[in-house]
Design an enzyme around this catalytic site. Sequence first.
Site, PDB file in Angstrom:
ATOM      1  N   ASP B 171       0.845  -1.193   0.000  1.00  0.00           N
ATOM      2  CA  ASP B 171       0.000   0.000   0.000  1.00  0.00           C
ATOM      3  C   ASP B 171       0.878   1.239   0.000  1.00  0.00           C
ATOM      4  O   ASP B 171       0.573   2.212   0.677  1.00  0.00           O
ATOM      5  CB  ASP B 171      -0.942  -0.039   1.215  1.00  0.00           C
ATOM      6  CG  ASP B 171      -2.067   0.970   1.070  1.00  0.00           C
ATOM      7  OD1 ASP B 171      -2.187   1.551  -0.026  1.00  0.00           O
ATOM      8  OD2 ASP B 171      -2.804   1.181   2.022  1.00  0.00           O
ATOM      9  N   LYS B 174       2.220   3.845  -5.740  1.00  0.00           N
ATOM     10  CA  LYS B 174       1.686   2.923  -6.747  1.00  0.00           C
ATOM     11  C   LYS B 174       2.714   2.641  -7.831  1.00  0.00           C
ATOM     12  O   LYS B 174       2.671   1.617  -8.478  1.00  0.00           O
ATOM     13  CB  LYS B 174       0.422   3.490  -7.378  1.00  0.00           C
ATOM     14  CG  LYS B 174      -0.560   4.082  -6.398  1.00  0.00           C
ATOM     15  CD  LYS B 174      -0.927   3.122  -5.296  1.00  0.00           C
ATOM     16  CE  LYS B 174      -1.528   3.883  -4.131  1.00  0.00           C
ATOM     17  NZ  LYS B 174      -1.484   3.134  -2.866  1.00  0.00           N
ATOM     18  N   ASP B 199      -3.151  -2.977  -2.721  1.00  0.00           N
ATOM     19  CA  ASP B 199      -4.320  -2.103  -2.615  1.00  0.00           C
ATOM     20  C   ASP B 199      -4.274  -1.050  -3.714  1.00  0.00           C
ATOM     21  O   ASP B 199      -3.230  -0.784  -4.305  1.00  0.00           O
ATOM     22  CB  ASP B 199      -4.303  -1.437  -1.229  1.00  0.00           C
ATOM     23  CG  ASP B 199      -5.615  -0.737  -0.952  1.00  0.00           C
ATOM     24  OD1 ASP B 199      -6.604  -1.084  -1.622  1.00  0.00           O
ATOM     25  OD2 ASP B 199      -5.642   0.145  -0.085  1.00  0.00           O
ATOM     26  N   ASN B 200      -5.430  -0.435  -3.987  1.00  0.00           N
ATOM     27  CA  ASN B 200      -5.518   0.686  -4.929  1.00  0.00           C
ATOM     28  C   ASN B 200      -4.955   0.369  -6.315  1.00  0.00           C
ATOM     29  O   ASN B 200      -4.266   1.192  -6.897  1.00  0.00           O
ATOM     30  CB  ASN B 200      -4.755   1.912  -4.395  1.00  0.00           C
ATOM     31  CG  ASN B 200      -5.277   2.370  -3.069  1.00  0.00           C
ATOM     32  OD1 ASN B 200      -4.714   2.006  -2.047  1.00  0.00           O
ATOM     33  ND2 ASN B 200      -6.344   3.110  -3.063  1.00  0.00           N
ATOM     34  N   GLU B 229     -11.650   4.012  -0.346  1.00  0.00           N
ATOM     35  CA  GLU B 229     -11.960   4.167   1.064  1.00  0.00           C
ATOM     36  C   GLU B 229     -12.496   5.567   1.381  1.00  0.00           C
ATOM     37  O   GLU B 229     -12.010   6.557   0.851  1.00  0.00           O
ATOM     38  CB  GLU B 229     -10.702   3.893   1.896  1.00  0.00           C
ATOM     39  CG  GLU B 229      -9.485   4.715   1.503  1.00  0.00           C
ATOM     40  CD  GLU B 229      -8.667   4.091   0.380  1.00  0.00           C
ATOM     41  OE1 GLU B 229      -9.026   2.988  -0.066  1.00  0.00           O
ATOM     42  OE2 GLU B 229      -7.689   4.702  -0.062  1.00  0.00           O
TER      43      GLU B 229
END
Lengths: 884, 247
Positions: B171, B174, B199-200, B229
């Site tokens: 996380d 990116k 994530d993401n 989120e």
Amino acid sequence: MTKCGVSVLTTGDEDEVSSCYEEHEWGKNRVKGREKEREKKKRGNARKKGASRAGRGDEELEERAERGEKGRRRRKRDNHDGKGRERDEEEQAEEKSGRAQEERDTEEGDAKRKKKNESAKREEKKEDGGKRAVKEKANAVKTKKHKKKSSEEEDVEEEEEEEKEKELRPESLSPEELEKLKEAVDEKKKLIQTLRGKPWPMKKKLSTLRESQEFLEKYEGALGKGKGRRLYAYKVMMTKKWMKFQRDFENFKTACIPWEMKIKEIESHFGSSVASYFIFLRWMYGINMILFGLTFGLVMVPEALMGRPYGSMPRKTVPRADEASAMDFAVLWDFGGYAQYSVLFYGYYNNQRAIGWLKFRMPLSYFLVGVGTVAYSYMVVIRTMARNANESGGGDDNSFNFSWKMFTSWDYLIGNPETADNKFASITTSFKEAILEEQESRKDDNIHLTRFLRVLANFLVMCCLAGSGYLIYFVVRRSQKFALDGLDNHSWWERNEVNMVMSLLGMFCPMLFDVISTLENYHPRIALQWQLGRIFALFLGNLYTFIIALMDEINLKRKEEEIVKFNMTVWEASLYNGTVPENSTAPPVTIHPADVPRGPCWETMVGQEFVRLIISDTMTTYITLLIGDFLRAVLVRFLNYCWCWDLEAGFPSYSEFDVSGNVLGLIFNQGMIWMGAFYAPCLPALNVLRLHVSMYLQCWAVMCCNVPQERVFKASGSNNFYMAMLLVILFLSTLPAIYTIVTIPPSFDCGPFSGKSRMFDVIQETLESDFPAWFSKVFSYASNPGLVLPFLLLMVLAIYYLQSTSKSFKEANVELKKKLQMARKAMTQAAEQQSNNNASPQAQKGEARSFLWWSEIGSSGIHGKKKKKKETFRALCKDLNVLL
Amino acid sequence: MVSPAIALAFLPLVVTLIIRYRYYFVLFYRAFLVRVWQDCATGLSREERAFQYVLTNATPGDPDSILEAFDQWCSKVEFISNIGPKKGKILDRLLMEQSPMTVLELGAHCGYSAVRMARCLPLGARLYSVEMDQRNATIAEKVIRLAGFDDDTVRGPSLKMHCTVDFVFMDHWKKCYLPDLQLLEGSGLLGKGSMILADNVLFPGAPNFLRYVRKSGLYEWRIHQATLEYIRGIRDGMAELVYQGIK
């Protein structure tokens, strides 16, 4: 190898036959190879002999490897011969070698099976030793002959020999054997017919089919008796040739359909709803070609060739005041100057009754072409609608919701993995949604909220429509003010305000509607129809505001015309007054046509407005395409390497193809053509050009910068929806055109109808002067209201009668459906009972059957054939009786 | 001079854009504008403000209460891109199923996900958490201490392990997903059956990472669809990879 239900003799034969056949085929292949060689030499391919021979050797090797596929190959090759070997042989060889690799595996499997068969049936074979011996003899003869083939010169004769051999061989058989052979042939035929229903794997089916076809091909011709044999063989051969020809012809026909491959490719990538737009576009193109042919061939070309040339009279000359700027690009782009005084517009045409040595009736032709284009369009649209209505219908979406989804939701035309993934996902979600819907339909708690949201959405859309209508009205009023001031005092933006605003609103409002429609939470198909309806309302409002503004302008021009007319008489009088006393003997003063004062010619003005509208519309469409789709795609694609979030999956992403907006744009464009074509004969030509370009441009754009829709759905039902809209638009666009033709008198000094009080007087005139007296009498009687009214009444009655009968048919259909459902219920109950009693095989059979019916019902629903449904129903009843 | 009517014709476009991308505007407002404003007004960093809130509102020693306080702060006051309660449930479930003994977390931020994961781990499991930013790391340490777990936070690149990692949670930046994944592969920390959760991956998105995962064939992978989120309406996803080993 076939193992099923074929007699022992046949299977015994089969091995033998196939081995013979291989020999035969082998020889033939070699022959072919040589022929290829010769072809190459003839064509003068600069190749060395040795190299090519080595190549041939390779080819032969390959061919040896792919014996399992021979039947197909051979057909193909025959086909090839028939076509005269137009294609490049080399290519084919390559293709073959590629395929041979694939085939090798299956072939090995076959060989193994063959061996097993042989071992199992060796004993049986011994029994028909006699027969075997005969065959072997034939075989031996053959092999000898094959060995003889060494020189290349003999191959043609050899082929002949082979054929003879083929024909000769059956004679050496005894009548008994012939009988058996016949039986075997019949058996094979039956096998081919029933193959589709057999519960075998596809591979086995294919191999069996191929083998049986080979067998038939080989022995069918040999089966006739005595004299008739040759004739029979000939007949068989001819039917085969004929079928092959038909197949080729079909292929040829599909190859002739324009853009078919392009559309198919798009269909495979984007599903049928996007493809339906392109099919619609193509259809539209066809219609416009015919309209273009009519106007071009019967109006523009005759006037240009046989009418008076440019500059011969005032209406065909650029006025003196405009001469200086008549060739400027800006003026030409606005269709003024030389473009205005040409065959492109109404005003250029002369009111001379007959022109040229053909005595071509120009005004009459102009009028009839105007009416004919509209009539033709009506006819085509209504005919297509009727045909579509026949094709669709039948299926009901309500009663078997889940089984419909189960059996019919796949779009078999999809050929792109990404689209297939999308389709898969959409089917899954549709199942989920359907289950949720089922649950919710039992609960129906939130119905008020949904209703409220839908009403709210419609209210918002209404506001939007009203706003856009008001904006256009405002702009049009302003433009009139500008026109009174004189256009030269204002900037380009202000002069083109109306068109710009209309195009922009037509572009952006649908986007807003799309956003608003997410409130409503409809199924995408229904949402699409709502969307279409809303855009339709928007465009229609815009168009009619435009027309109302035009009407105002026409009235202004007509007032101006009155003044000009008055001034003309004064001017003429002054001219003659001034000239006559000076020299009475001299010929009357010739004035250059450019100096003659003239009226405003409102018809040309209307034509110009429409042409400008079309041009600006086309421009907006293309620019939107380039900026909104292409530029966006480029940015997304290449900025994605250096951006802080994922542009492709996230915020801008690639655009989807907007089916509804494009279809409506097309339809309204066509409406403008229909409206304006009478006053600007160049409009169909322009439209053909536009459609042609947009076909290529949009095909390219859709393939290069759009992504498949997330919710792919079939567009089978929407075609008639498009057609219905087209019909409405056709009606609405002919309305103002007809109104102007009928009520407003034509200008006095321009156009083919100048000097008449109404445009349709040209028919009267033609009837009086070109037809015999009795004809006009008959016509006047026929147009008598006393005759017309009863005729209309009769037509109305006929329509009513037909409609009521069709309604009763529909009811009967619904009844049948209900019965079918009842029967099905009874059926399943019976099956359940039986399976409860004891799980007897019959019960299982019943279940299997019921499943079969299910699928059959499904399929008949897809095809939507009433007759088939009835038959299914009947069969079902029969089976029910048997079971109970 | 463009006439006002033409400008007015662009109004539907503007309205459309605003409506269609409203969530992104909200996100921009909450994650950027509010943050800049608060940074200037208070002089503290965002993470420190969050920690203050947690200190005053949560029960020390109770991880659930701390998580709840974080959620409260992130959804009501300001925005921090923690994993959030909804995607956290997926994480919890995966951890329960997997029950890994060694867990590596890349990007601790302010310790939310570390607490979340530590809660679900079996007895005797170890969680290694990596954070690039010094200040965030101290806050994360404090948060973990506050939750009552033993302090295992390892700082900097001095990470050295002898065994393989069973579970990796990514996380952080990116852009670093792909190089870090390749690093993990190269270092031999991944064993057969190790799970990597990123994530993401859809928003802000790691397209290169996904592309690599699809092509490499080393992983069994699936994407859990979810929303971002603390913000409604923005689609996001977590990629779950199971390392299959080199075949």
